[in-house]
Design a protein around this motif. Sequence first.
Motif, mmCIF file in Angstrom:
data_model
loop_
_atom_site.group_PDB
_atom_site.id
_atom_site.type_symbol
_atom_site.label_atom_id
_atom_site.label_comp_id
_atom_site.label_asym_id
_atom_site.label_seq_id
_atom_site.Cartn_x
_atom_site.Cartn_y
_atom_site.Cartn_z
ATOM 1 N N ARG A 1 18.542 -1.115 -18.634
ATOM 2 C CA ARG A 1 18.424 -2.180 -18.100
ATOM 3 C C ARG A 1 17.441 -2.315 -16.803
ATOM 4 O O ARG A 1 16.794 -3.251 -16.345
ATOM 5 C CB ARG A 1 19.852 -3.074 -17.571
ATOM 6 N N LYS A 2 17.502 -1.035 -16.335
ATOM 7 C CA LYS A 2 16.714 -0.872 -14.972
ATOM 8 C C LYS A 2 15.423 -0.819 -15.565
ATOM 9 O O LYS A 2 15.013 -0.183 -16.545
ATOM 10 C CB LYS A 2 17.014 0.360 -14.263
ATOM 11 N N ARG A 3 14.573 -1.583 -14.637
ATOM 12 C CA ARG A 3 13.024 -1.494 -14.733
ATOM 13 C C ARG A 3 12.407 -0.310 -14.031
ATOM 14 O O ARG A 3 12.891 0.046 -12.727
ATOM 15 C CB ARG A 3 12.347 -2.878 -14.092
ATOM 16 N N HIS A 4 11.215 0.314 -14.580
ATOM 17 C CA HIS A 4 10.861 1.563 -13.941
ATOM 18 C C HIS A 4 9.109 1.113 -13.835
ATOM 19 O O HIS A 4 8.558 0.101 -14.445
ATOM 20 C CB HIS A 4 10.757 2.693 -14.962
ATOM 21 N N PHE A 5 8.716 1.567 -12.916
ATOM 22 C CA PHE A 5 7.274 1.339 -12.310
ATOM 23 C C PHE A 5 6.625 2.483 -12.352
ATOM 24 O O PHE A 5 7.145 3.455 -11.747
ATOM 25 C CB PHE A 5 7.316 0.867 -11.082
ATOM 26 N N ARG A 6 5.326 2.743 -12.738
ATOM 27 C CA ARG A 6 4.394 3.494 -12.608
ATOM 28 C C ARG A 6 2.970 3.179 -12.624
ATOM 29 O O ARG A 6 2.693 2.017 -12.733
ATOM 30 C CB ARG A 6 4.739 4.510 -13.936
ATOM 31 N N ILE A 7 1.975 4.092 -12.119
ATOM 32 C CA ILE A 7 0.644 3.983 -12.307
ATOM 33 C C ILE A 7 0.245 3.431 -13.464
ATOM 34 O O ILE A 7 0.553 4.038 -14.735
ATOM 35 C CB ILE A 7 0.003 4.916 -11.497
ATOM 36 N N ALA B 1 1.029 -1.232 0.077
ATOM 37 C CA ALA B 1 0.124 0.012 -0.042
ATOM 38 C C ALA B 1 0.828 1.424 0.087
ATOM 39 O O ALA B 1 0.536 2.156 -0.622
ATOM 40 C CB ALA B 1 -1.043 -0.168 1.282
ATOM 41 N N ARG B 2 2.015 1.035 0.857
ATOM 42 C CA ARG B 2 2.886 2.377 0.969
ATOM 43 C C ARG B 2 3.729 2.672 -0.577
ATOM 44 O O ARG B 2 3.717 3.742 -0.946
ATOM 45 C CB ARG B 2 3.856 2.570 2.080
ATOM 46 N N ILE B 3 3.983 1.507 -1.105
ATOM 47 C CA ILE B 3 4.758 1.648 -2.560
ATOM 48 C C ILE B 3 3.627 2.068 -3.501
ATOM 49 O O ILE B 3 4.015 2.979 -4.309
ATOM 50 C CB ILE B 3 5.148 0.271 -2.831
ATOM 51 N N TYR B 4 2.405 1.681 -3.563
ATOM 52 C CA TYR B 4 1.511 2.105 -4.480
ATOM 53 C C TYR B 4 1.016 3.601 -4.163
ATOM 54 O O TYR B 4 0.906 4.549 -5.043
ATOM 55 C CB TYR B 4 0.385 1.130 -4.263
ATOM 56 N N ALA B 5 0.909 4.269 -2.978
ATOM 57 C CA ALA B 5 0.863 5.342 -2.440
ATOM 58 C C ALA B 5 1.818 6.471 -2.988
ATOM 59 O O ALA B 5 1.609 7.234 -3.706
ATOM 60 C CB ALA B 5 0.462 5.391 -1.034
ATOM 61 N N LEU B 6 3.082 5.680 -3.086
ATOM 62 C CA LEU B 6 3.984 6.549 -3.738
ATOM 63 C C LEU B 6 4.003 6.834 -4.726
ATOM 64 O O LEU B 6 4.273 7.704 -5.580
ATOM 65 C CB LEU B 6 5.565 6.052 -3.006
ATOM 66 N N LEU B 7 3.862 5.785 -5.481
ATOM 67 C CA LEU B 7 3.702 5.799 -7.068
ATOM 68 C C LEU B 7 2.503 6.712 -7.544
ATOM 69 O O LEU B 7 2.490 7.324 -8.413
ATOM 70 C CB LEU B 7 3.574 4.409 -7.620
ATOM 71 N N VAL B 8 1.464 6.806 -6.507
ATOM 72 C CA VAL B 8 0.346 7.582 -7.117
ATOM 73 C C VAL B 8 1.021 9.071 -6.634
ATOM 74 O O VAL B 8 0.447 10.049 -7.757
ATOM 75 C CB VAL B 8 -0.863 7.223 -6.181
ATOM 76 N N PHE B 9 1.492 9.354 -5.882
ATOM 77 C CA PHE B 9 1.793 10.586 -5.396
ATOM 78 C C PHE B 9 2.993 10.914 -6.670
ATOM 79 O O PHE B 9 2.850 12.095 -6.989
ATOM 80 C CB PHE B 9 2.623 10.833 -4.146
ATOM 81 N N ASN B 10 3.838 10.024 -7.016
ATOM 82 C CA ASN B 10 4.913 10.549 -8.156
ATOM 83 C C ASN B 10 4.341 10.857 -9.395
ATOM 84 O O ASN B 10 4.642 11.711 -10.096
ATOM 85 C CB ASN B 10 5.608 9.049 -8.113
ATOM 86 N N ASN B 11 3.255 9.921 -9.789
ATOM 87 C CA ASN B 11 2.237 10.332 -11.007
ATOM 88 C C ASN B 11 3.112 10.904 -12.098
ATOM 89 O O ASN B 11 2.687 11.924 -12.769
ATOM 90 C CB ASN B 11 1.388 11.352 -10.604
ATOM 91 N N CYS B 12 4.266 10.417 -12.411
ATOM 92 C CA CYS B 12 5.293 10.442 -13.339
ATOM 93 C C CYS B 12 5.428 9.582 -14.614
ATOM 94 O O CYS B 12 5.550 8.357 -14.188
ATOM 95 C CB CYS B 12 6.500 10.787 -12.673
ATOM 96 N N GLN B 13 5.555 10.038 -15.770
ATOM 97 C CA GLN B 13 5.899 8.886 -16.912
ATOM 98 C C GLN B 13 6.880 8.182 -16.639
ATOM 99 O O GLN B 13 6.970 7.046 -17.006
ATOM 100 C CB GLN B 13 5.881 9.621 -18.205
ATOM 101 N N ASP B 14 7.798 8.791 -15.877
ATOM 102 C CA ASP B 14 9.429 8.125 -15.864
ATOM 103 C C ASP B 14 9.060 7.134 -14.903
ATOM 104 O O ASP B 14 9.889 6.238 -14.804
ATOM 105 C CB ASP B 14 10.444 9.337 -15.443
#
Length: 162
Positions: A81-87, A28-41
Amino acid sequence: MQTILELDLFKETATHYELFYKLPPLTARIYALLVFNNCQDGLTFEELLETFQSSKSSISNSINTLIELNFIEQFKKGSERKRHFRINKNLFLMRLEMVSKRLKSEKEINNKLREYRKSNCNELFKQEAFDIYNFHLEEVTQSIDKTIQNLKLHIKSNEKYD
């Protein structure tokens, strides 16, 4: 990012995802951070690892859960090579479709139960209560379905610019 984790709004958001989406606390905290991040990157695995100071396996399990639920998407930038994660870009649409499906199922099962109870027991809820409830389900479902159609049009028009 540490300052975001200290915000009351961040904590409230993470708690919301824990309670209503049944996510484990770290997920939930990781998801919340990605929601806050709201960035294409998005954010990298390493950034999440550094931010939450948890084990690699814990972060990985949380990410995998979010991917399985289609809450987030993973991608690579160019030849990195790095994986990125976003909403997930279609998150609002997916949530509303899930709510619509759940409401339609609720209405269907209630109608079947109402018919069953007519012949098999004394009714606790009178016909009027079922009618009021089902009418509400129908109105809400129609409203949600209209919003889904609008979101689909919005997504389709934005695909031209991606």
